[in-house]
Design an enzyme around this catalytic site. Structure first.
Site, short mmCIF file in Angstrom:
data_model
loop_
_atom_site.label_atom_id
_atom_site.label_comp_id
_atom_site.label_asym_id
_atom_site.label_seq_id
_atom_site.Cartn_x
_atom_site.Cartn_y
_atom_site.Cartn_z
N ALA A 25 -0.97 31.73 -13.87
CA ALA A 25 -1.43 32.27 -12.58
C ALA A 25 -1.50 33.80 -12.57
O ALA A 25 -2.38 34.37 -11.93
CB ALA A 25 -0.51 31.80 -11.46
N HIS A 124 -5.96 22.46 -16.26
CA HIS A 124 -5.96 21.83 -14.92
C HIS A 124 -7.36 21.68 -14.35
O HIS A 124 -7.52 21.50 -13.15
CB HIS A 124 -5.07 22.64 -13.97
CG HIS A 124 -3.63 22.63 -14.38
ND1 HIS A 124 -2.74 23.63 -14.04
CD2 HIS A 124 -2.93 21.75 -15.13
CE1 HIS A 124 -1.55 23.35 -14.56
NE2 HIS A 124 -1.64 22.22 -15.23
N SER A 196 5.51 31.99 -16.41
CA SER A 196 6.93 32.01 -16.71
C SER A 196 7.28 30.87 -17.66
O SER A 196 8.41 30.77 -18.13
CB SER A 196 7.72 31.84 -15.42
OG SER A 196 7.37 30.61 -14.83
#
Ligand SMILES: [Zn+2]
Length: 247
Positions: A25, A124, A196
């Site tokens: 992101a 995705h 992360s």
């Protein structure tokens, strides 16, 4: 920005022949995209719809309440046209040199392709494609945008059109998983940015890397920092553009 680290990163790129970028992101947020995962996004969504963004973006909710789904989807994913940032552009440049072989992304905004990247593995899916889940007929994305959040229906069979994105409760496509694993396994330098690595399936893919060097670019600490040759805490667009500049 630490000049020595930038110069070390440039050297790593020069000495590598098969670079793969794995992004999350954080790559897109530098393009100013509205993020439904931010505190504001969460607050506004719950206030407006009485449910969380994750619930709206689930397969069962999409089927039960396509009207709410499309209102939210239009608002967060289709209403503003965003542009690639320095990170997208630098990665497209690296691909042109032949060193970068693939971009694997968890984002669904199509910005890597817009910047010129060719081999983009979208874990995705993408908001740039829509189709009928029943008869598989494609539905033009510009028509979904023109509907401004109304529910699009298949012109052949009348079913609700679905974005080509992986919703919560859905599995990643087998072919996409295979492409990602194959790219990571073949890489000698893995650059991980804007993630992360805490969320499935990101961490799982990294295990397939058998090369020498990992470079991590993320604002927060990750569980993989100790495995990385270089760790940058700065913005990914800044790090990549400073590095590409001195090459
Ligand atoms: Zn149909």
């Amino acid at each position: 920005m630490n000049n020595q680290m930038i110069s070390d990163f440039a050297k790593l790129i020069s000495n590598s022949r098969n670079i793969v970028f794995f992004g999350g992101a954080g790559v897109s947020t530098e393009s100013g995209l509205k993020d439904y995962r931010s505190e504001d996004g969460l607050y506004n969504t719950v206030k407006k719809y009485n449910v969380s963004p994750e619930t709206i973006l689930s397969r069962s909710f999409f089927e039960a309440h396509p009207d709410i789904f499309y209102d939210f989807y239009y608002n967060y994913f289709l209403s503003c046209e965003s542009e690639p940032n320095r990170a997208h552009i630098c990665l497209a440049q690296l691909e042109k040199t032949g060193k970068l072989k693939a971009v694997i992304t968890q984002n669904i905004d199509g910005l890597h392709q817009k910047a010129g990247s060719k081999n983009v593995i979208e874990l995705h899916g993408t908001t740039k494609k829509h189709y009928c889940p029943k008869c598989k007929t494609a539905f033009p994305t510009e028509d979904v945008i023109a509907l401004k959040g109304e529910v699009p229906r298949c012109r052949k069979c009348g079913s609700v059109i679905k974005p080509d994105v992986v919703l919560y409760e859905e599995q990643l496509k087998e072919t996409v998983i295979e492409a990602a694993i194959s790219a990571i396994s073949a890489a000698d330098l893995l650059i991980i940015g804007g993630t992360s690595l805490a969320v499935y399936p990101a961490a799982g893919f990294i295990r397939y890397f058998g090369g020498e060097n990992i470079v991590l670019i993320n604002r927060e600490q990750t569980a993989y920092d100790s495995k990385a040759t270089l760790v940058f805490r700065e913005k990914i667009g800044e790090v990549l553009s400073e590095t590409v500049k001195i090459m």
